[in-house]
Design an enzyme around this catalytic site. Structure first.
Site, PDB file in Angstrom:
ATOM      1  N   ARG A  48       5.484 -13.778   9.331  1.00  0.00           N
ATOM      2  CA  ARG A  48       6.133 -12.542   8.930  1.00  0.00           C
ATOM      3  C   ARG A  48       7.507 -12.455   9.580  1.00  0.00           C
ATOM      4  NH1 ARG A  48       3.414  -7.341  11.544  1.00  0.00           N
ATOM      5  NH2 ARG A  48       5.429  -6.512  10.909  1.00  0.00           N
ATOM      6  N   LYS A  90       4.550   0.651  11.003  1.00  0.00           N
ATOM      7  CA  LYS A  90       4.579   1.917  10.268  1.00  0.00           C
ATOM      8  C   LYS A  90       4.246   3.090  11.175  1.00  0.00           C
ATOM      9  CE  LYS A  90       3.556   0.352   5.570  1.00  0.00           C
ATOM     10  NZ  LYS A  90       2.616   0.435   4.441  1.00  0.00           N
ATOM     11  N   GLU A 136       0.866  -1.179   0.000  1.00  0.00           N
ATOM     12  CA  GLU A 136       0.000   0.000   0.000  1.00  0.00           C
ATOM     13  C   GLU A 136       0.902   1.229   0.000  1.00  0.00           C
ATOM     14  OE1 GLU A 136      -3.546   2.193   2.582  1.00  0.00           O
ATOM     15  OE2 GLU A 136      -2.658   0.327   3.305  1.00  0.00           O
TER      16      GLU A 136
END
Length: 590
Positions: free
Chosen positions: A297, A307, A63
């Site tokens: 992950r 983030k 994104e």
């Protein structure tokens, strides 16, 4: 998934046009692909023009709402690596479905990061795609779901929707608008698209099962109103698809075979499958449909990859921007001195797992050492300078000394630098009163100046406070390295130096890990309390004169001190600024 894209590993030694020789032994994803290839699951597919499609198509789906980090780098290696190793293709696709958070700046830096890591979608026949390329198709599919009775427009408030959703121990309650006639929902959806309503006034939801034990199946939202300017489509749209709805549609439109996600999206997979099955029933897609696969992950010690928290570090000026060399962002580690090959080596070493685990930062640092050891030319740097005066060296004269550019590669040639009466040495290479086992300079002791002469320490100068300001020695003219006389001198100490009159004075930034806690944000801890106060030190150092021609991004091993890179932002030819990428050895936990 768009906020935390997936990770994996490439087979860096595999031929780009051939399958991995034994992929099943590498990781479970390769085993799945092998099984699909053996069964011919995707062998008969064709594109819209009737051309055969590759049997492996992946995608890297960031994104564009921030800078990529080391976890995304692992995902890039996985998705592009699998496509490469199985003669498939990988698309770089931007999930730009939220116009309030996305910017062209992020698109540009993501493209640059993917290419810097050594991957190009065009090399594999892939494409650069955007979710916004498909907005018309998404909208048509949402209209179909409403018409077919699989979706409805809900007019509850956000608070009422949340309250009626239930929790893990209680089922949800049907919306009072759940049985709204399809014609009414369709009319409202079209008016939403026309801009008649405010943000949050209505929302489109899939009609599945409010009593499902999987919260993601309790009539999830698929479209919402957002009166916001989109970085690509401008003001054309004021309704935008939710990510969980857009993701499977993007995969199906792009003929993706293996949609690779991290474990937090495992519970989203039933909705992924539900959406594709309903739209296949409506004739939008043909089988076989894409499949989603999940794995763990990347969790890296001494780092954070949130983030939100990374943005906090930037906005509060705790770091010097997104490309601060202490940041785990791709732009940060690139500026730090990491190479694409080191990142790929790291991804290969840590592999792909189904269960969450922590990867120690030392594995990442070790990959960089192993990569740069073969590549980096050598140079001498004095980081904590102390003047050394050779009392019996002729005033104003110099003698040329020679050293290999790389000790294991004589074909790379040699480098030359002068020795003179006054030198710079490391402060730690002199002790007035030596400790046991200290073999460097102290009064009466002999050492070799690396690549130069044997010297004997005869004393030191001090200031009024008793601090050492200069060390004095004498040299033995017949002891020069590389000459026959050198063998006549047996000394235990060997120290680095540069000629004071000829050395390059340069800014050197000594970087270390940003956090002193291996898990700085685990268990609800305040990650800022774990900041390492010694993560950055700026010093003035004296360097071998040959590095004055270093260009931005040039890398060296400063003998004894570690691997350094000419800063890609602040370095100028003739006046380089160096960042320490990594020390020669791992000093943490020892």
């Amino acid at each position: 998934m768009s906020n935390d894209p997936k990770s994996g590993k490439p087979d860096t030694k595999a031929d780009a046009n051939a399958p991995s020789p034994n992929p099943a032994s590498s990781n479970f994803l390769r085993g799945i692909i092998d099984s699909d290839l053996a069964s011919g699951k995707h062998a008969q597919r064709k594109d819209q023009s009737g051309q055969p499609l590759p049997t492996v198509i992946t995608r890297f789906p960031p994104e564009p709402n921030g800078y990529l980090h080391i976890g995304h780098a692992k995902s890039i290696c996985l998705n592009f690596g699998l496509a490469r190793d199985y003669a498939g293709r990988c698309n770089l696709r931007f999930d730009d479905t939220n116009p309030t958070k996305e910017e062209q700046e992020y698109v540009d830096t993501i493209i640059d990061s993917v290419q810097w890591l050594g991957f190009d979608w065009q090399d594999q026949g892939g494409e650069l795609r955007f979710a916004s390329d498909y907005f018309d198709q998404f909208y048509a599919m949402a209209e179909y779901l409403i018409t077919a009775g699989h979706a409805y427009v809900d007019s509850q408030s956000a608070d009422d929707m949340a309250k009626n959703r239930g929790n893990f121990s209680e089922p949800g309650k049907n919306s009072p608008f759940r049985d709204r006639p399809a014609e009414e929902s369709l009319d409202l959806f079209r008016r939403m698209k026309a801009g008649e309503f405010k943000d949050g006034e209505h929302i489109v939801r899939a009609k599945i099962d409010m009593a499902s034990p999987n919260m993601n199946m309790r009539d999830p939202a698929i479209y919402r109103i957002r009166h916001a300017h989109h970085h690509r489509t401008g003001d054309k749209w004021c309704v935008y698809p939710m990510y969980d709805f857009a993701h499977p549609l993007e995969d199906a439109i792009e003929n993706v075979t293996h949609s690779i996600c991290t474990l937090e999206f495992q519970d989203h997979r039933p909705f992924y499958d539900w959406v594709l099955e309903r739209l296949a029933e409506g004739g939008f897609f043909t089988k076989p449909l894409p499949n989603q696969y999940e794995f763990a992950r990347l969790n890296l010690t001494y780092a954070i990859t949130s983030k939100r928290k990374l943005l906090q570090l930037v906005e509060e000026n705790i770091v010097d921007g997104w490309d601060d060399p202490r940041m785990p962002t791709i732009v940060g580690i690139r500026r730090r001195g990491y190479t694409p090959e080191a990142i790929q080596l790291f991804a290969d070493r840590i592999g792909v797992a189904k269960a969450d685990s922590w990867i120690d930062m030392s594995i990442l640092e070790g990959a960089l050492r192993d990569d740069l050891d073969e590549k980096a030319p050598r140079a001498i740097a004095v980081l904590r300078p102390l003047k050394l005066i050779i009392d019996n060296f002729p005033e104003g004269e110099t003698v040329e000394c020679t050293a290999p550019v790389h000790p294991h590669h004589p074909e790379r040639g040699s480098r030359n630098f002068p020795i003179s009466k006054e030198l710079w040495i490391e402060q730690e290479d002199f002790m007035e009163e030596p400790s046991k086992g200290y073999f460097r300079l102290f009064p009466g002791n002999k050492v070799r100046l690396r690549y130069g002469y044997v010297i004997e320490c005869v004393g030191a100068d001090k200031d009024a406070n008793g601090n050492i300001t200069a060390v004095h020695c004498t040299y033995f003219p017949d002891s020069k390295s590389g000459t026959e006389g050198a063998n006549n001198y047996k000394v235990k100490g060997n120290i680095h130096w540069v000629s004071a009159a000829h050395a390059l004075e340069a800014e050197v930034r000594l970087y270390d890990r940003l956090f002193s806690d291996a898990n700085p944000d685990a268990g609800g801890k305040d990650f800022k309390q774990a900041l390492n106060p010694n993560s950055k030190e700026v010093i003035t150092a004296y360097l071998e004169q040959g590095v004055s021609s270093a260009k931005p991004d040039d890398k060296f091993q400063f003998e004894r001190h570690g691997y350094f890179v000419a800063d890609r932002v602040d370095s100028k030819e003739g006046k380089p600024v160096f960042n320490r990428a990594v020390t020669l050895k791992d000093g943490w936990g020892k």
